[in-house]
Design an enzyme around this catalytic site. Structure first.
Site, short mmCIF file in Angstrom:
data_model
loop_
_atom_site.label_atom_id
_atom_site.label_comp_id
_atom_site.label_asym_id
_atom_site.label_seq_id
_atom_site.Cartn_x
_atom_site.Cartn_y
_atom_site.Cartn_z
N CYS A 1 30.42 65.61 67.08
CA CYS A 1 29.12 65.96 66.50
C CYS A 1 28.53 64.75 65.77
O CYS A 1 27.35 64.41 65.95
CB CYS A 1 29.28 67.15 65.57
N CYS A 2 29.35 64.06 64.96
CA CYS A 2 28.86 62.86 64.26
C CYS A 2 28.48 61.76 65.25
O CYS A 2 27.51 61.03 65.02
CB CYS A 2 29.92 62.34 63.29
N CYS B 1 31.88 59.37 58.81
CA CYS B 1 31.20 59.82 60.02
C CYS B 1 31.33 58.82 61.15
O CYS B 1 31.09 59.14 62.31
CB CYS B 1 29.72 60.09 59.73
N CYS C 1 28.69 70.38 56.46
CA CYS C 1 29.87 69.54 56.22
C CYS C 1 29.91 69.00 54.80
O CYS C 1 30.59 68.00 54.53
CB CYS C 1 29.88 68.39 57.21
N CYS D 1 25.30 66.23 55.91
CA CYS D 1 24.76 67.42 56.56
C CYS D 1 25.25 68.68 55.84
O CYS D 1 26.40 68.73 55.36
CB CYS D 1 25.21 67.47 58.01
#
Ligand code: SF4
Length: 237
Positions: free
Chosen positions: A124-125, A233, A210, A207
């Site tokens: 995702c990162c 990240c 997280c 985010c």
């Protein structure tokens, strides 16, 4: 100090770091490094900001008026962070470069399933931060971040000027030597915009899915990816 003009090199970064690392006063050091980056790379220099506060943007706007501020608009930010972005770029002499991932959150969910941040936060990162930043920085020769040595053990060795080998760019970290007291003092003296989430215990803001607040005395970055065995990240490594 003028070490060279034009293309960045590891030698240039090493020489600049050795030169600027000796400046004892943190504010003078940060402003000197930023002025050097602006003088050396001109419009090919940008800083990044996560919009936890406007400290780096304030310093950069003072040293290099009009400097580009890259913000990774992941689609997962708190409303307060988006508001802080608009506040900072509205009142400081900087130019916002708002960077979005290739896919919206809805498109990513449709392709890879919902809540990728829980199942595979590294991917995702990579999709929402690392790759978009790489594309955004392609047009620059040097970039700056607000990373500090005292934020976490993984950041303890941060150099004031470094060579970003992955991107073949100079990377400046004007706040590398700053302590939390230095930050608090500068923010108060200059009335720097701060994300309202900081008041609620969010010492490091990323985010929303997280990030959690931290307890007094807890590692400031302990609230990032808590319980997932992840601390960075990937954009600073
Ligand atoms: Fe995804 Fe979380 Fe990384 Fe944001 S911080 S890009 S939501 S894994």
């Amino acid at each position: 100090m003028t070490l060279a003009l034009g293309r960045p090199t590891p030698l240039l970064a090493q020489a600049a770091d050795a030169w600027f690392d000796g400046i004892a006063d943190p504010v003078e050091q940060a402003l000197t490094v930023l002025r050097w980056a602006g003088d050396t790379f001109g419009d090919d220099f940008a800083i990044t900001s996560s919009m936890g506060d406007g400290l780096l943007a304030h310093l950069a706007g003072t040293a290099v008026p009009g400097v580009h501020v890259v913000f990774l608009d992941t689609g997962y930010h708190f409303a307060e962070t988006i508001g802080t972005r608009d506040w900072i770029t509205g009142v400081l002499p900087v130019t916002l470069v708002n960077v979005v991932p290739e896919r919206t959150v809805a498109e990513q969910d449709a392709e890879l399933g919902p809540r990728l941040f829980e199942r595979d936060p590294d991917r995702c990162c990579a999709l929402r931060k690392v790759q978009p930043l790489a594309r955004a920085l392609e047009g620059y020769l040097a970039w700056g971040s607000g990373v500090r040595r005292d934020e976490s053990p993984s950041r303890a060795g941060t150099r004031v000027v470094d060579w970003d080998a992955k991107r073949e760019m100079v990377k400046v970290n004007p706040l590398a030597a700053w302590t939390q007291d230095d930050v608090d003092g500068y923010v108060a003296r200059h009335q720097v915009p701060v994300n309202p989430l900081v008041e609620l215990g969010y010492a490091s803001i990323g985010c929303a899915p997280c990030t959690r607040p931290v307890a007094p005395g807890e590692d400031p970055r302990a609230g990032r990816w808590a319980g997932r065995g992840k601390t960075e990240c990937g954009i600073h490594s």
